[in-house]
Write a protein that holds these residues in place. Structure first.
Motif, PDB file in Angstrom:
ATOM      1  N   GLY A  30       0.860  -1.175   0.000  1.00 48.78           N
ATOM      2  CA  GLY A  30       0.000   0.000   0.000  1.00 48.78           C
ATOM      3  C   GLY A  30       0.900   1.230   0.000  1.00 48.78           C
ATOM      4  N   ILE A  31       0.606   2.152  -0.903  1.00 45.10           N
ATOM      5  CA  ILE A  31       1.426   3.362  -0.980  1.00 45.10           C
ATOM      6  C   ILE A  31       0.640   4.539  -0.422  1.00 45.10           C
ATOM      7  N   ILE A  32       1.274   5.299   0.475  1.00 48.10           N
ATOM      8  CA  ILE A  32       0.687   6.562   0.907  1.00 48.10           C
ATOM      9  C   ILE A  32       1.580   7.664   0.351  1.00 48.10           C
ATOM     10  N   THR A  33       1.044   8.438  -0.572  1.00 51.26           N
ATOM     11  CA  THR A  33       1.821   9.521  -1.164  1.00 51.26           C
ATOM     12  C   THR A  33       1.363  10.830  -0.540  1.00 51.26           C
TER      13      THR A  33
ATOM     14  N   LEU B  14      -1.811  14.259   1.755  1.00 48.44           N
ATOM     15  CA  LEU B  14      -1.635  15.720   1.700  1.00 48.44           C
ATOM     16  C   LEU B  14      -0.616  16.166   2.746  1.00 48.44           C
ATOM     17  N   ASP B  15       0.363  15.299   2.969  1.00 49.28           N
ATOM     18  CA  ASP B  15       1.444  15.546   3.924  1.00 49.28           C
ATOM     19  C   ASP B  15       0.961  15.728   5.356  1.00 49.28           C
TER      20      ASP B  15
ATOM     21  N   ALA C 245       5.659   7.611   0.450  1.00 49.45           N
ATOM     22  CA  ALA C 245       6.442   8.328  -0.553  1.00 49.45           C
ATOM     23  C   ALA C 245       6.585   9.802  -0.204  1.00 49.45           C
ATOM     24  N   ALA C 246       6.036  10.214   0.933  1.00 56.09           N
ATOM     25  CA  ALA C 246       6.121  11.619   1.360  1.00 56.09           C
ATOM     26  C   ALA C 246       5.895  11.679   2.869  1.00 56.09           C
ATOM     27  N   ALA C 247       5.613  12.864   3.392  1.00 59.44           N
ATOM     28  CA  ALA C 247       5.383  13.009   4.831  1.00 59.44           C
ATOM     29  C   ALA C 247       4.086  12.306   5.241  1.00 59.44           C
ATOM     30  N   GLY C 248       3.880  12.150   6.544  1.00 60.09           N
ATOM     31  CA  GLY C 248       2.638  11.541   7.027  1.00 60.09           C
ATOM     32  C   GLY C 248       2.819  10.141   7.593  1.00 60.09           C
ATOM     33  N   ALA C 249       4.062   9.684   7.656  1.00 59.01           N
ATOM     34  CA  ALA C 249       4.315   8.309   8.101  1.00 59.01           C
ATOM     35  C   ALA C 249       3.849   8.059   9.533  1.00 59.01           C
ATOM     36  N   ALA C 250       3.907   9.085  10.374  1.00 54.69           N
ATOM     37  CA  ALA C 250       3.548   8.890  11.779  1.00 54.69           C
ATOM     38  C   ALA C 250       2.100   8.429  11.909  1.00 54.69           C
TER      39      ALA C 250
END
Lengths: 339, 339
Positions: free
Chosen positions: A191-194, A228-229, A254-259
């Motif tokens: 699963g990708i979270i961009t 959306l970061d 693939a961008a911010a928001g990993a937390a």
DNA sequence: CTGAAAGCGCTTACAG
DNA sequence: CTGAAAGCGCTTACAG
């Protein structure tokens, strides 16, 4: 002994001032004299002494501008620190740095910031541009007025900017995929979270990642969502995604928001392999806690540093970058080699 | 506007020469005058202009020496390239570089090389020392004569060298172990091929690696052998080791010799996870071929570069390193982010 | 189109 | 112990 302007002047039978004018395209030199001077300089392998140059530049007022579209963001703070370090080293040339930061994707603001820098008569600009034609047009206008412009961290389409300095996004995605080749040999269901599908860089990462997965046995991208970061949106999106697809065994941020995403995975008790980008404090914590296994970083400090180096070469030495793309290294960090 | 010697001189009511003597400990200044000058300089936050300094240094003849104990070795070529890049940047200070390379562990040769550099009156030396008391004594002798000495890539015991610049070997081993935490979650049974048990750095790597494995479930170091950095010996040792211990599922190369070891593993058809150090051409090929899964690198270029920077600060600006250890980053490379 | 001179900031050999 | 002057290499405002 290195060659000096004085030696060239003596050999050419002219004054040092004339040599300076000839070698630096300042005009007012008879063509044949200029040719002779250039020949002698080339033959002797003349390179100007930077110290002499620096001292003479003290009397000029040279400033570079930097426009980054991410105010108070830990990642960009590091980019700016790199830029400042470089201009501090050039302080002996009397070179200053004008910083303009923006938030969100406010086109009007970015156009204004470019105009401000123009009015302040900066010699060169590094910009993290919003990828829109208005910005490209404004950048080209500045170039025509003799201001050197390069892109930093994100590129823009349809502009004549000197070059791009920043992450090799595609390779970053490939590297994330390569880590999964090693960490999930039995097959990746990702699963990708961009951040945003409007962001060129994020999309390039996803391309690299997907292309890589296609080469791995029993592997595929199962779903894609946007954060959306933001951490809260990432949480909600990840939660929904994992509920939709219980077969997902891997998350790629693939961008911010990993937390937020990691929190969602933890709540569901899902045993996932998680790969992220960059090593902000938040990411580092998640790696230490075991929520993220590895992260692919992009040398933010060096991005700012290199950008200023390139502007310096262009403005002070008249040496334009030969490569259109100046890519950083993709640095893999796991718990044991965090900094 | 930055403060200059001239301004300090005016405020102190003395000449620029006196300010120079006071601030650079050249003696021949009345103590109270010196104190006043220092106070004014501190108050105004004076930092010397590097360009002015560089220009004045043109008339001096300053050279640094570098002694590396590995002739025509790809890794050290990269270290030397870093050192040369730095001294080239300092060329405007008229700073030269004297390079001495040695082969094997020839103590007499290294002592001679140090003596040569002393006779040539270099101002500072970076050395990859053989870890023996004779060398430490010689280094200290040079320090007493005012030559600044630092260690590069390997350290030495019992010397007063300014600092060490190079790999954090322990952390390198920990990072290799950390990779196995991710690649062999079911448990690591490791065979280690080191260069020589006499080499401090190799041993530190093994310590880090072993300490890390101790924290992993069902993991241990099964056996250890020496390659003496040779590919053929590595081949023989690895072959014997794998035959002795069919339960080994992991190889860790703590030094050179990985090519021979990988060949042995391939011949036996063993399905191993293999981790190495550095990214020489040979290692890169083995990674591309799938014989090595990951390698932990130590920024050889930056080692040489930083070493010269530190010598420069010490000799030209009189600023001694504040840290005893200047460690490089441990860079993880897999097939996808090879350079 | 060209030259002579001054200046950027720091250091040093010389004279006192 | 201190100052005046020259010099490192490059650039520029000015005079011609």
């Amino acid at each position: 002994m290195p060659v000096t302007v004085r030696q060239i002047a003596e050999l050419a039978g002219v004054s040092r001032g004339t040599v300076d004018r000839a070698l630096n395209n300042r005009g007012n030199v008879k063509p044949e004299v200029e040719r002779r001077i250039r020949e002698i300089a080339a033959e002797l392998g003349y390179t100007p002494n930077r110290a002499g140059k620096a001292l003479a530049y003290q009397r000029k007022d040279i400033r570079f501008g930097i426009v980054v579209n991410a105010q108070g963001n830990e990642f960009f703070d590091e980019v700016l620190r790199g830029a400042r370090t470089a201009t501090d080293e050039y302080a002996d040339f009397g070179i200053g740095l004008e910083i303009r930061t923006g938030q969100g994707y406010d086109v009007e603001q970015q156009l204004e910031q470019l105009e401000e820098l123009r009015i302040q008569r900066v010699s060169a600009i590094a910009i993290t541009p919003i990828n829109l034609p208005e910005i490209a047009r404004k950048m080209d206008q500045l170039m025509e007025e003799g201001i050197q412009v390069i892109t930093l961290n994100s590129d823009i389409e349809g502009s004549r900017r000197l070059c791009y300095v920043g992450c090799n996004y595609y390779q970053s995605g490939v590297t994330a995929g390569g880590l999964l080749r090693l960490l999930r040999p039995a097959g990746v269901r990702a699963g990708i979270i961009t951040g945003s599908v409007k962001m060129l860089g994020h999309n390039r990462r996803i391309s690299g990642f997907s292309d890589m997965l296609r080469q791995l046995p029993d592997s595929q991208v199962v779903d894609l969502a946007e954060s959306l970061d933001g951490s809260q949106i990432a949480y909600e999106q990840t939660l929904a995604m994992l509920q939709r697809h219980p077969d997902i065994n891997t998350l790629y941020f693939a961008a911010a928001g990993a937390a937020g995403g990691a929190r969602a995975a933890e709540e569901l008790g899902a045993r996932l392999t998680t790969i992220s980008c960059d090593d902000t404090r938040e990411i580092a914590q998640l790696i230490r806690a075991g929520n993220i296994q590895a992260t692919v970083c992009q040398e933010p400090f060096r991005q700012g540093y290199r950008a200023m180096q390139i502007l310096f070469e262009a403005v002070v030495n008249g040496v334009m970058p030969t490569e259109q793309y100046c890519y950083m290294d993709n640095i893999i960090r796991i718990r044991e080699n965090l900094q």
